[in-house]
Scaffold this motif. Structure first.
Motif, short mmCIF file in Angstrom:
data_model
loop_
_atom_site.label_atom_id
_atom_site.label_comp_id
_atom_site.label_asym_id
_atom_site.label_seq_id
_atom_site.Cartn_x
_atom_site.Cartn_y
_atom_site.Cartn_z
N THR A 145 0.68 -1.35 0.12
CA THR A 145 -0.14 -0.09 -0.10
C THR A 145 1.53 1.33 0.35
N ARG A 146 0.78 2.06 -0.59
CA ARG A 146 1.46 3.01 -0.90
C ARG A 146 0.79 4.09 0.34
N VAL A 147 1.90 4.66 1.20
CA VAL A 147 2.01 5.69 1.75
C VAL A 147 2.56 7.05 1.97
N GLY A 148 2.28 7.86 2.22
CA GLY A 148 2.42 9.01 2.75
C GLY A 148 2.49 9.78 3.92
N ILE A 149 4.09 10.94 3.83
CA ILE A 149 3.90 11.91 4.83
C ILE A 149 3.31 13.37 4.84
N VAL A 150 2.28 13.72 5.34
CA VAL A 150 1.70 15.45 4.94
C VAL A 150 2.26 16.31 5.70
N ASN A 151 2.40 17.39 5.53
CA ASN A 151 2.54 18.56 6.16
C ASN A 151 1.94 18.97 7.41
N ARG A 152 1.63 20.31 8.59
CA ARG A 152 0.39 20.77 9.02
C ARG A 152 -0.45 21.02 8.33
N ALA A 153 -0.10 21.93 7.21
CA ALA A 153 -1.61 22.69 6.68
C ALA A 153 -2.15 20.84 6.12
N PHE A 154 -1.55 20.68 5.47
CA PHE A 154 -2.34 19.40 4.78
C PHE A 154 -3.26 19.03 5.39
N ALA A 155 -2.41 18.84 7.12
CA ALA A 155 -4.01 17.87 8.12
C ALA A 155 -4.70 18.80 8.91
N GLU A 156 -4.08 20.35 8.59
CA GLU A 156 -5.69 21.09 9.48
C GLU A 156 -6.81 21.17 8.00
N HIS A 157 -5.87 21.28 7.08
CA HIS A 157 -6.86 21.11 5.64
C HIS A 157 -8.10 20.01 5.53
N PHE A 158 -7.55 19.61 5.20
CA PHE A 158 -8.38 18.37 5.15
C PHE A 158 -9.31 16.85 6.52
N PHE A 159 -8.28 17.41 6.97
CA PHE A 159 -8.83 16.52 8.70
C PHE A 159 -9.35 17.38 10.29
N GLY A 160 -9.09 18.60 9.81
CA GLY A 160 -9.41 19.66 10.65
C GLY A 160 -8.44 19.32 12.20
N ARG A 161 -9.43 19.07 13.06
CA ARG A 161 -8.83 18.24 14.93
C ARG A 161 -8.77 16.32 14.69
N GLU A 162 -10.17 16.30 13.37
CA GLU A 162 -9.36 14.77 13.43
C GLU A 162 -7.86 13.97 13.38
N ASN A 163 -7.62 13.48 13.64
CA ASN A 163 -6.21 12.56 13.85
C ASN A 163 -6.08 11.69 11.84
N PRO A 164 -5.09 12.84 10.93
CA PRO A 164 -5.39 12.24 9.84
C PRO A 164 -4.50 10.57 9.99
N ILE A 165 -3.76 10.05 10.72
CA ILE A 165 -2.49 8.86 10.66
C ILE A 165 -3.99 7.72 10.14
N GLY A 166 -3.75 7.10 9.25
CA GLY A 166 -4.25 5.52 9.17
C GLY A 166 -5.54 6.07 7.95
N ARG A 167 -6.00 7.42 8.01
CA ARG A 167 -6.80 7.95 6.72
C ARG A 167 -5.92 7.71 5.33
N ARG A 168 -7.03 7.93 4.12
CA ARG A 168 -6.29 7.18 2.97
C ARG A 168 -6.93 8.66 2.20
N VAL A 169 -6.15 9.97 1.06
CA VAL A 169 -6.46 10.70 0.42
C VAL A 169 -5.81 9.82 -0.51
N THR A 170 -5.89 10.59 -1.61
CA THR A 170 -6.20 9.77 -2.95
C THR A 170 -5.66 11.91 -4.12
#
Length: 550
Positions: free
Chosen positions: A304-329
């Motif tokens: 499975t393709r994995v990625g590490i995102v920056n803080r701005a990415f996490a805040e925009h796409f997930f807000g206060r939710e935990n982004p670890i384990g989530r999938r983006v395309t």
């Protein structure tokens, strides 16, 4: 040189805006120079009033006098144009040797052609005729009775405003606009050096290789880079080592529109995300703080393709939710987020924070290889040149034919990232200095001419008991009133221009308080000095000599 029309739309608009701003500055300098020449021609025409009156009295027509004066100004313009062409020939050779920092090599060869020479000729002739016509018209139409007595055509009783003063106001006006733009760019350059880039700015060495052009398969490329990292890590002085496809602040890299898998459908377009390849230890080597999750760990290309995102990415796409384990395309590829790191500057120092996703290099070399090669990033202590030599040795031990290029330290890389503010600051500083010098010369010339024409008046004032300080104040007031008028007109124009330049300013607001306070004070000081010299000379007038002055 790469034409603006062949650039991507985002880069094209930036380049065109910069060229437009630079063109405005060049036109301002040209206007200051032309106003200065016109002022000199006006002074010359005033000094030739008696000559012109005598010519008319002897039968010369005003049309003949006008033609003679226009030819003189035209010859001056053509002489200046010829000198400018010679200077341009030297400047183009210097520009051809100039290196523009870009992800790909750019041909910066610049040469003159007939269109440039024709444009220069037309510009020289046009400015010569345009700014020489006014003085020529005045010189060819003297008031015969006054001119034959040697009276100044511009010094009529009750006349406070004349063309010479208007031209000086225009010069100071344009100089203020130029200096404000210069001050903004110099302040921006100062602030740019202190911008938080989000990664280590020193003790980092980067070298590029491209196994793909040597016939390496994706699997062999990954293996080569892994072996190379192990070898370089063993070099004395190396703290950590990693590989990537491109370093941040290189002006541009791969990007795709992303969305959250299974997220709510919205009508707004998916935001663009910057994509970087990275190996294990990349964030440690670059000094990028990891906020959550884990690092890469030699992921297989088939998993499975994995990625590490920056803080701005996490805040925009997930807000206060935990982004670890989530999938983006994005770009047709789905990534599982395994970590979050701090924000970095991606393309330029002045950009707003971009969304960034780091993907595993081992999982990307096959499906989306880097066509610009791969960069080895080395965090070291000690001598950079010695480490670079040792790294080259390890590369050639693995493959003696492998080409190594773009070897540079992070400090050198950041100097290239400051290319635009340094270029803008340098160009605007040169033009601002030239404009300031021309405006100061123009103001000095007008005040000096005024003093010379008022020699008898000044002598009478001194003979009747006027204090020298009062005479000095009289001359200073004349020049400083012109300066204040020009500043009152120039500050709104400088404010308007600063709004256009806002996209090129780093770390300061377009209407920077320090710039718009210090520049007028500095210009006022220069104007004061330009007025002080002739004012001081006026107080040294000998009353007896002044009364005999013609």
């Amino acid at each position: 040189m790469d034409q603006a029309g062949s650039l991507p739309p985002r880069d094209k608009s930036t380049v065109l805006l910069f060229i437009a701003a630079l063109s405005i500055v060049v036109l301002l300098v040209l206007g200051i120079a032309c106003a200065n020449v016109a002022n000199l021609l006006l002074s010359q025409s005033a000094s030739r009033q008696r000559e012109m009156a005598v010519r008319i009295a002897l039968g010369a027509t005003r049309r003949q006098l006008l033609g003679q004066m226009l030819v003189e100004s035209l010859l001056l313009a053509l002489g200046g144009g010829l000198f400018g062409v010679l200077l341009t020939l030297w400047a183009t050779s210097a520009l051809s040797a100039f290196r523009i920092p870009a992800p790909v090599p750019l041909d910066t060869t610049v040469s003159l052609d007939w269109r440039v020479l024709l444009y220069t000729f037309i510009l020289s002739v046009g400015t010569g005729l345009l700014f020489g016509f006014g003085p020529a018209w005045i010189a060819s139409r003297p008031i015969l009775a006054s001119a034959l007595k040697g009276e100044d055509a511009f010094a009529r009783p009750g006349r406070r405003l004349n063309l010479r003063n208007v031209l000086v106001v225009a010069q100071i006006f344009m100089s203020l606009v130029l200096l404000c733009a210069t001050g903004l760019f110099l302040r921006s350059l100062e602030q740019a050096a202190g911008i938080d880039i989000g990664f280590r700015s020193h003790d980092v060495l980067m070298l590029s290789v491209d196994p793909r052009v040597h016939g390496y398969t994706p699997e062999r490329t990954t293996q080569f880079l892994e072996q190379l990292r192990d070898r370089v890590a063993a070099i004395p002085g190396v703290i950590s080592v990693a590989a990537t496809d491109i370093a941040p602040l290189s002006g541009g890299n791969r990007s795709d529109a992303f969305h959250v898998e299974g997220g709510s459908t919205t009508t707004s377009p998916d935001p663009g995300v910057e994509l970087y390849m990275a190996t294990p230890n990349y964030f440690e080597t670059m000094g990028i703080a990891r906020l959550a999750g884990r690092d890469f760990s030699h992921e297989a290309a088939s998993t499975t393709r994995v990625g590490i995102v920056n803080r701005a990415f996490a805040e925009h796409f997930f807000g206060r939710e935990n982004p670890i384990g989530r999938r983006v395309t994005g770009g047709g590829v789905t990534y599982e987020i395994i970590g979050v790191v701090e924000n970095i500057k991606s393309r330029t120092l002045g950009e707003d924070t971009r969304y960034v996703l780091f993907r595993s290099l081992a999982q990307s070399t096959g499906s989306d290889p880097s066509f610009l090669g791969y960069e080895l990033v080395v965090h070291f202590q000690g001598n950079a040149a010695g480490i670079a030599g040792a790294v080259r040795g390890q590369i050639h031990n693995l493959d003696a034919t492998m080409a190594v290029y773009n070897a540079e330290t992070m400090q050198e890389h950041l100097r290239q990232a400051l290319f635009l503010p340094r270029l803008a600051g340098t160009l605007f500083a040169i033009f601002g200095f030239v404009g300031l010098a021309l405006a100061a010369i123009g103001l000095y010339g007008v005040i000096s001419y005024s003093v010379s024409r008022r020699t008898r008046e000044i002598g009478i004032r001194i003979a009747l008991g006027a204090q020298l300080s009062a005479v000095r104040h009289l001359i200073l007031r004349q020049g400083m009133v012109l300066t204040v008028i020009a500043m009152a007109l120039g500050l709104p124009a400088a404010f308007a221009l600063s709004g256009v330049l806002s996209s090129f300013l780093y770390g300061i607001r377009p209407h920077d308080t320090i710039t718009f306070t210090m520049v007028p004070l500095f210009l006022a000081a220069v104007a004061f000095v330009a007025c002080w010299v002739p004012a001081r000379r006026a107080t040294r007038v000998d009353p007896q000599s002044a009364l005999r002055y013609e």
